[in-house]
Design an enzyme around this catalytic site. Structure first.
Site, PDB file in Angstrom:
ATOM      1  N   PRO A 109       0.721  -1.121  -0.006  1.00 29.22           N
ATOM      2  CA  PRO A 109      -0.110  -0.058  -0.061  1.00 29.22           C
ATOM      3  C   PRO A 109       0.861   1.209   0.039  1.00 29.22           C
ATOM      4  O   PRO A 109       1.866   1.358   0.907  1.00 29.22           O
ATOM      5  CB  PRO A 109      -0.599  -0.062   1.114  1.00 29.22           C
ATOM      6  CG  PRO A 109      -0.692  -1.517   1.500  1.00 29.22           C
ATOM      7  CD  PRO A 109       0.608  -2.255   1.169  1.00 29.22           C
ATOM      8  N   GLU A 110       0.489   2.254  -0.806  1.00 28.28           N
ATOM      9  CA  GLU A 110       1.287   3.397  -0.895  1.00 28.28           C
ATOM     10  C   GLU A 110       0.267   4.733  -0.464  1.00 28.28           C
ATOM     11  O   GLU A 110      -0.649   4.394  -0.136  1.00 28.28           O
ATOM     12  CB  GLU A 110       1.761   3.608  -2.283  1.00 28.28           C
ATOM     13  CG  GLU A 110       2.776   2.519  -2.756  1.00 28.28           C
ATOM     14  CD  GLU A 110       3.570   2.621  -4.146  1.00 28.28           C
ATOM     15  OE1 GLU A 110       3.758   3.746  -4.378  1.00 28.28           O
ATOM     16  OE2 GLU A 110       3.744   1.882  -4.634  1.00 28.28           O
TER      17      GLU A 110
ATOM     18  N   LYS B 265       3.268   6.450   4.597  1.00 25.24           N
ATOM     19  CA  LYS B 265       2.501   5.252   4.538  1.00 25.24           C
ATOM     20  C   LYS B 265       2.150   4.504   5.821  1.00 25.24           C
ATOM     21  O   LYS B 265       1.872   3.408   5.564  1.00 25.24           O
ATOM     22  CB  LYS B 265       3.490   4.270   3.548  1.00 25.24           C
ATOM     23  CG  LYS B 265       3.615   4.662   2.095  1.00 25.24           C
ATOM     24  CD  LYS B 265       4.476   3.614   1.419  1.00 25.24           C
ATOM     25  CE  LYS B 265       5.979   3.500   1.496  1.00 25.24           C
ATOM     26  NZ  LYS B 265       6.498   2.900   0.506  1.00 25.24           N
TER      27      LYS B 265
ATOM     28  N   ARG C 237      12.726  -6.580  -5.773  1.00 25.76           N
ATOM     29  CA  ARG C 237      11.804  -6.043  -6.251  1.00 25.76           C
ATOM     30  C   ARG C 237      12.139  -5.811  -7.790  1.00 25.76           C
ATOM     31  O   ARG C 237      13.144  -6.266  -8.273  1.00 25.76           O
ATOM     32  CB  ARG C 237      11.361  -4.559  -5.725  1.00 25.76           C
ATOM     33  CG  ARG C 237      12.744  -3.643  -5.922  1.00 25.76           C
ATOM     34  CD  ARG C 237      12.619  -2.379  -5.272  1.00 25.76           C
ATOM     35  NE  ARG C 237      13.977  -1.737  -5.193  1.00 25.76           N
ATOM     36  CZ  ARG C 237      14.264  -0.890  -6.134  1.00 25.76           C
ATOM     37  NH1 ARG C 237      13.354  -0.510  -7.405  1.00 25.76           N
ATOM     38  NH2 ARG C 237      15.648  -0.133  -6.302  1.00 25.76           N
TER      39      ARG C 237
END
Length: 287
Positions: free
Chosen positions: A2-3, A57, A262
């Site tokens: 979640p950003e 965040k 990532r």
């Protein structure tokens, strides 16, 4: 992960549900997730919630007794609202449940984390500055007072650092992660490897791309149920997570670069003058 837009939507939803309500108890089932011990979690019982807000965040649940329950959902954490008493006991175990907050009427929310790599973090503090990640946050990119001149100063201070890393660094600018940094750079038509120090025209374009991309995402997420936020985010991404698909702007195949933990995606046609960026992991596989 979640950003800023998703955390903003979660904070707004929880604020509407929880403001003015009284906490029954907080139960932590994934003990490593709790990063503080003073005050004890029992101190939340009987506290009235004064609001839920976003710090970068992080989610911040504040109470009338001056306590802050701060949550960082990390890569795979989420919030699940419960309208009534839970169906499961919430005993410590290997399941996704990390913590459970119950109001005095039995409703509340569960904090969950999928997968085996556990990074979710919970803090109960009296001062937000006692949460290390919050204390070192940079400015919020959507704040009314976050000006183009301030942004230019940040970029100049970062010098030759690559834009992708600068946008993701929470101590430089708060709230932007891997996905939205990809989206911002695509809108700005800039390479992820472009140095942060740039001329006024480029910095103005990047500032506009950042504010517009995040504002649009916040507007889309507003009012969306927590259970649907992830799908809403994914469906509206232009390049992130779209490896191999045609760019929605120029039709060029979207490429990616793989790191140990990532990946990021970009459009060679829009962002790198048609040049494919070196991907050491993929290059080794193709040798």
């Amino acid at each position: 992960m979640p950003e800023l837009p998703e955390v903003h939507a979660l904070a707004s939803d929880l604020d509407a549900r929880l403001r003015g309500r009284v906490i029954g108890r907080l139960q932590v089932t994934a003990f490593p997730a709790l990063k503080t011990y003073d005050p004890p979690i029992e101190a939340l019982s009987g506290e009235r919630i004064t609001g839920v807000s976003r710090q970068g965040k992080f989610l911040d649940l504040a109470t009338d007794g001056g306590l802050h329950l701060v949550m960082h959902l990390a890569r795979a954490g989420w919030i699940r609202w419960r309208a009534g008493q839970p169906k499961t006991s919430g005993r410590p175990g290997s399941g996704p449940l990390a913590a459970r907050l119950a109001l005095d009427d039995g409703s509340g929310f569960d904090v969950t984390e999928a997968g085996t790599k556990k990074s979710l973090a919970l803090y109960l503090v009296r001062d937000l500055g006692d949460v290390p990640g919050v204390a070192r946050l940079g400015p919020d990119p959507l704040a009314d007072d976050f000006s183009l001149e301030q942004f230019r100063g940040i970029l100049a201070a970062q010098g030759r650092a690559q834009l992708k890393g600068v946008l993701r660094d929470q101590s430089v600018i708060a709230g932007i992660g891997n996905a939205y940094s990809d989206e911002i750079l695509h809108v700005a038509r800039m390479s992820p490897y472009k140095p942060a120090a740039m001329d006024d025209a480029d910095s103005a374009a990047l500032y506009s791309a950042m504010r517009e991309t995040l504002s649009d995402a916040v507007a889309r997420a507003d009012g969306v149920a927590a259970s649907e936020l992830k799908a809403e985010k994914k469906s509206n991404l232009r390049v992130h997570g779209r490896f191999g698909e045609p760019c929605p702007v120029c039709g060029t195949r979207i490429e990616q670069v793989i790191f140990a933990d990532r990946t990021f995606q970009y459009c060679p046609g829009c962002q790198t003058g048609g040049r494919k960026l070196s991907d050491r992991v993929l290059d080794r596989l193709l040798k």
